[in-house]
Design an enzyme around this catalytic site. Structure first.
Site, mmCIF file in Angstrom:
data_model
loop_
_atom_site.group_PDB
_atom_site.id
_atom_site.type_symbol
_atom_site.label_atom_id
_atom_site.label_comp_id
_atom_site.label_asym_id
_atom_site.label_seq_id
_atom_site.Cartn_x
_atom_site.Cartn_y
_atom_site.Cartn_z
ATOM 1 N N LYS A 162 -29.271 -0.482 34.148
ATOM 2 C CA LYS A 162 -28.491 0.065 35.527
ATOM 3 C C LYS A 162 -30.061 -0.950 36.251
ATOM 4 O O LYS A 162 -30.506 -1.266 36.549
ATOM 5 C CB LYS A 162 -29.423 1.432 35.277
ATOM 6 C CG LYS A 162 -28.807 1.866 36.634
ATOM 7 C CD LYS A 162 -29.546 3.788 37.025
ATOM 8 C CE LYS A 162 -31.036 3.020 37.613
ATOM 9 N NZ LYS A 162 -31.711 4.271 38.168
ATOM 10 N N ARG A 169 -30.256 -1.015 41.005
ATOM 11 C CA ARG A 169 -29.442 -0.555 42.052
ATOM 12 C C ARG A 169 -29.640 -1.339 43.205
ATOM 13 O O ARG A 169 -30.698 -2.107 43.453
ATOM 14 C CB ARG A 169 -30.615 1.257 42.376
ATOM 15 C CG ARG A 169 -30.511 1.991 43.008
ATOM 16 C CD ARG A 169 -31.129 3.039 43.408
ATOM 17 N NE ARG A 169 -31.256 4.091 41.977
ATOM 18 C CZ ARG A 169 -30.645 5.238 42.262
ATOM 19 N NH1 ARG A 169 -30.028 5.323 42.812
ATOM 20 N NH2 ARG A 169 -30.988 5.186 40.395
#
Length: 321
Positions: free
Chosen positions: A206, A208
């Site tokens: 992930k 961000r």
């Protein structure tokens, strides 16, 4: 210590009542008044002079109060208790706000978790107790007063043990991102010991940036497995969504999501309901609505036990292990 007094602000009274019931102590009386100009005042109605006082209050945004409003009220009330002669005031904050901003990722970024600690210390807070912070080391390093971090792990281990009775699939514990691998690994070890069986590990990639999530590659073998995604918080649900989708593509047979705190901002629950999740389990550190597939694990007895041990001078630190 001297006599124990347990308080809650109006916004957290329902949960604090559960803590009080588990502790076997009544909630002490207080007054809250709101004024037409938006200001407010609070005062204890019970005598607290020389008392060992515990204030139970999660710091979140709900339909009536913002997180900042609850924070200011909590700080003012702690200072009021100290001014009224309380011997010790412990802030029991099941969900502690601003915990995710504990490091600088961009130039001139704030360190909000440290600033929060400064505020609690400035009003004379003697100790802070909380549940499943985003980063335990950062939480403990931010405060100069005593802290007690309570992991929700034991609660979820028992939840998983009950739900996995008779399950013969390979068992895997997954982190939804690299940052949560340590938390997931601790849970994996505890669950494997509890069930007396092997458990594998996995995590999803992930990234961000500017509030947007990317990534989604899966590291670890999950084909035909029962997978437990472990995280500290579900807010918008994007992180869990990406992890669940990656696990489904990887061939997982059953998928559960476990998180200490369920904020479920916006349409998060609707988004999560469309995922291949057999259940989502969170604690009641924040108020939860009844929803199919959402299971709530009661953390009030754990907080009550922490208060009991702190009041009796230990051993409270064992609860943080």
């Amino acid at each position: 210590m001297s006599r124990l007094k347990l308080f809650s602000l109006d916004a957290g009274a329902e949960f604090a009542g559960r803590v009080a019931a588990a502790l076997g102590e009544p909630l002490a009386a207080h007054e809250e008044r709101d004024f037409v100009d938006g200001e407010h005042k609070m005062r204890p109605l019970d005598d607290v002079e020389g008392a060992d006082v515990y204030l139970v209050q999660s710091l979140d945004t709900d339909g009536h109060s913002s997180v900042d409003d609850k924070l200011v009220r909590t700080l003012f009330f702690i200072n009021t208790l100290k001014d009224a002669g309380a011997a010790r005031v412990t802030a029991v904050i099941p969900y502690l706000c601003y915990g995710r901003k504990d490091r600088r990722t961009k130039l001139h970024d704030p360190l909000s978790s440290r600033y929060l600690a400064n505020l609690f210390e400035a009003v004379g807070t003697d100790a802070v107790v909380t549940l499943d912070v985003h980063n335990q080391a950062a939480f403990e390093n931010a405060f100069r007063c005593r802290t007690l971090h309570l992991p929700a792990q034991p609660l979820f281990v028992e939840f998983a043990a009950e739900r996995l009775k008779g399950d013969k699939n390979p068992l895997v514990v997954a982190s939804p991102d690299v940052g949560g691998v340590k938390r997931a690994e601790a849970f994996r070890k505890a669950l494997a010991e509890r069930l007396k069986r092997e458990a594998g590990s996995a995590f999803a990639e992930k990234y961000r940036s500017a509030g947007e999530l990317s990534g989604g590659a899966l590291v670890g073998e999950v084909r035909d497995a029962t997978v437990l995604i472990v995280d500290d918080l579900i807010a918008g649900g994007g992180t869990i969504c990406r992890a669940a989708e990656a696990l489904e593509k990887g061939g997982a047979r059953r998928i559960f999501a476990l998180a200490g705190h369920g904020q479920f901002c916006g349409d998060a629950l609707d988004r999560l309901a469309r995922l291949p999740l057999e259940a989502i389990a969170v604690t009641n550190s924040l108020p939860q609505q009844r929803r199919e597939g959402l299971e709530v694990v009661d953390c009030a007895p754990l907080l009550a036990e922490a208060i009991r041990r702190l009041h009796d001078s230990g051993p409270a630190a064992q609860l943080s292990l």
